[in-house]
Design a protein around this motif. Sequence first.
Motif, PDB file in Angstrom:
ATOM      1  N   UNK A  82     167.000  30.256  95.158  1.00  0.00           N
ATOM      2  CA  UNK A  82     166.637  30.828  93.859  1.00  0.00           C
ATOM      3  C   UNK A  82     165.294  30.330  93.356  1.00  0.00           C
ATOM      4  N   UNK A  83     164.963  29.069  93.636  1.00  0.00           N
ATOM      5  CA  UNK A  83     163.712  28.500  93.125  1.00  0.00           C
ATOM      6  C   UNK A  83     162.482  29.007  93.868  1.00  0.00           C
ATOM      7  N   UNK A  84     162.684  29.803  94.927  1.00  0.00           N
ATOM      8  CA  UNK A  84     161.545  30.375  95.656  1.00  0.00           C
ATOM      9  C   UNK A  84     160.837  31.454  94.851  1.00  0.00           C
ATOM     10  N   UNK A 106     147.222  20.826  95.606  1.00  0.00           N
ATOM     11  CA  UNK A 106     148.488  21.385  96.068  1.00  0.00           C
ATOM     12  C   UNK A 106     149.004  20.552  97.234  1.00  0.00           C
ATOM     13  N   UNK A 107     150.181  19.945  97.119  1.00  0.00           N
ATOM     14  CA  UNK A 107     150.718  19.154  98.242  1.00  0.00           C
ATOM     15  C   UNK A 107     150.798  19.985  99.514  1.00  0.00           C
ATOM     16  N   UNK A 108     150.530  19.350 100.639  1.00  0.00           N
ATOM     17  CA  UNK A 108     150.382  20.074 101.903  1.00  0.00           C
ATOM     18  C   UNK A 108     151.656  20.765 102.357  1.00  0.00           C
ATOM     19  N   UNK A 109     152.811  20.173 102.075  1.00  0.00           N
ATOM     20  CA  UNK A 109     154.081  20.758 102.491  1.00  0.00           C
ATOM     21  C   UNK A 109     155.052  20.764 101.315  1.00  0.00           C
ATOM     22  N   UNK A 110     156.136  21.504 101.479  1.00  0.00           N
ATOM     23  CA  UNK A 110     157.148  21.525 100.429  1.00  0.00           C
ATOM     24  C   UNK A 110     157.782  20.148 100.262  1.00  0.00           C
ATOM     25  N   UNK A 111     157.927  19.397 101.341  1.00  0.00           N
ATOM     26  CA  UNK A 111     158.462  18.041 101.247  1.00  0.00           C
ATOM     27  C   UNK A 111     157.526  17.157 100.430  1.00  0.00           C
ATOM     28  N   UNK A 112     156.212  17.292 100.647  1.00  0.00           N
ATOM     29  CA  UNK A 112     155.238  16.529  99.866  1.00  0.00           C
ATOM     30  C   UNK A 112     155.291  16.929  98.392  1.00  0.00           C
ATOM     31  N   UNK A 113     155.489  18.210  98.162  1.00  0.00           N
ATOM     32  CA  UNK A 113     155.617  18.722  96.787  1.00  0.00           C
ATOM     33  C   UNK A 113     156.836  18.117  96.113  1.00  0.00           C
ATOM     34  N   UNK A 114     157.964  18.065  96.819  1.00  0.00           N
ATOM     35  CA  UNK A 114     159.172  17.478  96.257  1.00  0.00           C
ATOM     36  C   UNK A 114     158.968  16.003  95.931  1.00  0.00           C
ATOM     37  N   UNK A 115     158.258  15.300  96.783  1.00  0.00           N
ATOM     38  CA  UNK A 115     157.967  13.887  96.537  1.00  0.00           C
ATOM     39  C   UNK A 115     157.107  13.708  95.295  1.00  0.00           C
ATOM     40  N   UNK A 116     156.090  14.581  95.135  1.00  0.00           N
ATOM     41  CA  UNK A 116     155.207  14.500  93.969  1.00  0.00           C
ATOM     42  C   UNK A 116     155.963  14.776  92.676  1.00  0.00           C
ATOM     43  N   UNK A 117     156.924  15.695  92.705  1.00  0.00           N
ATOM     44  CA  UNK A 117     157.707  15.989  91.510  1.00  0.00           C
ATOM     45  C   UNK A 117     158.676  14.854  91.176  1.00  0.00           C
ATOM     46  N   UNK A 118     159.264  14.269  92.181  1.00  0.00           N
ATOM     47  CA  UNK A 118     160.167  13.137  91.928  1.00  0.00           C
ATOM     48  C   UNK A 118     159.432  11.984  91.259  1.00  0.00           C
ATOM     49  N   UNK A 127     161.355  23.198  89.020  1.00  0.00           N
ATOM     50  CA  UNK A 127     159.949  23.597  88.929  1.00  0.00           C
ATOM     51  C   UNK A 127     159.659  24.907  89.639  1.00  0.00           C
ATOM     52  N   UNK A 128     160.455  25.216  90.668  1.00  0.00           N
ATOM     53  CA  UNK A 128     160.184  26.388  91.492  1.00  0.00           C
ATOM     54  C   UNK A 128     159.213  26.058  92.608  1.00  0.00           C
ATOM     55  N   UNK A 129     159.305  26.803  93.705  1.00  0.00           N
ATOM     56  CA  UNK A 129     158.397  26.548  94.828  1.00  0.00           C
ATOM     57  C   UNK A 129     157.824  27.849  95.395  1.00  0.00           C
ATOM     58  N   UNK A 130     157.513  28.788  94.530  1.00  0.00           N
ATOM     59  CA  UNK A 130     156.962  30.079  94.948  1.00  0.00           C
ATOM     60  C   UNK A 130     155.754  29.952  95.876  1.00  0.00           C
ATOM     61  N   UNK A 131     154.784  29.068  95.617  1.00  0.00           N
ATOM     62  CA  UNK A 131     153.640  28.999  96.535  1.00  0.00           C
ATOM     63  C   UNK A 131     154.047  28.725  97.974  1.00  0.00           C
ATOM     64  N   UNK A 132     155.068  27.904  98.155  1.00  0.00           N
ATOM     65  CA  UNK A 132     155.489  27.564  99.513  1.00  0.00           C
ATOM     66  C   UNK A 132     156.260  28.710 100.161  1.00  0.00           C
ATOM     67  N   UNK A 133     156.985  29.495  99.372  1.00  0.00           N
ATOM     68  CA  UNK A 133     157.622  30.697  99.897  1.00  0.00           C
ATOM     69  C   UNK A 133     156.563  31.686 100.372  1.00  0.00           C
ATOM     70  N   UNK A 134     155.467  31.769  99.631  1.00  0.00           N
ATOM     71  CA  UNK A 134     154.391  32.686 100.016  1.00  0.00           C
ATOM     72  C   UNK A 134     153.666  32.200 101.272  1.00  0.00           C
TER      73      UNK A 134
END
Length: 343
Positions: A82-84, A106-118, A127-134
Amino acid sequence: MKSPSSSLKVLVLAAALAAPAQSALAWGASGHRMIGVLGASTLPEDVPAFVRSPYGVAAIGEYAREPDRWKGSGKVHDHDRDAAHFLDLDDEGRMFGGPKFTVETLPATRADYATALRAVGQDEWKAGYLPYAMIDGYQQLVKDFTYWRVLVAAEKQTTDAQKKAWYAADLKRREELLLRDLGVWAHYIGDGSQPLHMSVHYNGWGDYPNPNGYTQSRGTHGAFEGPLVKAVAKDDEVKALMPALRDCACSYETRMVGYLTTTWKLTEPLYKLEKSGGMVATDPRAKAFVDERLAAGAAELRDMVAMAWKASADGKIGYRPEISVADVESGKADPWNDLFGKD
């Protein structure tokens, strides 16, 4: 009686040319289908003909609705996917209080993005992760086109009847898979043209400073992207607003961030429109806003597909060693083991 829209005409024609499929005539279903159909039907002629065919265009329009039709599959499935569909940018352009939404940050990967948000006490599900879905969908499409190029070349070059038959069958499978992958990806590109998919103010202004007194209605999001679109948007009028094909000569990430940032900046103008009473089907300002956003989504889909097709010419398949499209097309490499399987 009104004449059928161009997207409906495409669906009718496709049904006559291929196996019949169910269609629904309802960003809801109408917006996503329109973006898929208009984006696919305006692709440049160098993109393979099967993508631009009536069947291909209709399929992409229907698949563009698919991620919404997945909803309700189950807790694990929905929680992951859903968050995509969105990215909640705050008023400073930060990803839900995390990094700034720029190419550089922009964090290089979705895992890096998750780490930055934590690190700021948030998570990607909120937060949603639409950029990574795209990005994921773009990379998949480049790979799909790469395999298509290799299969076309391999089928032409082989003199082995059994291999030729297998290549032809696998090419057909690849084309069906490619239309599905492209269509599902089109959904997320469409989401990216809807301002309420790009802001913390996604359904009413929310619990944020609100000096201008923007609406807090929890019906704002659905009313804008569903009933309003269905009431005012017409294929030919949206198509007329699509800008010319644009090659940004840039990375996909650069193009994607620019596209989504433009959408995000329209969040407050949308709320201003609602406050002035203009977000109703009878107000021409509403139609102008909706049509422009749908046209932006369709044009971005068209341009990004063209970008993926161009990138696939430099693509590779296989694994240790990889072989390139160019080597297969020139006859330097035999792709049989990499296509059929080495084991």
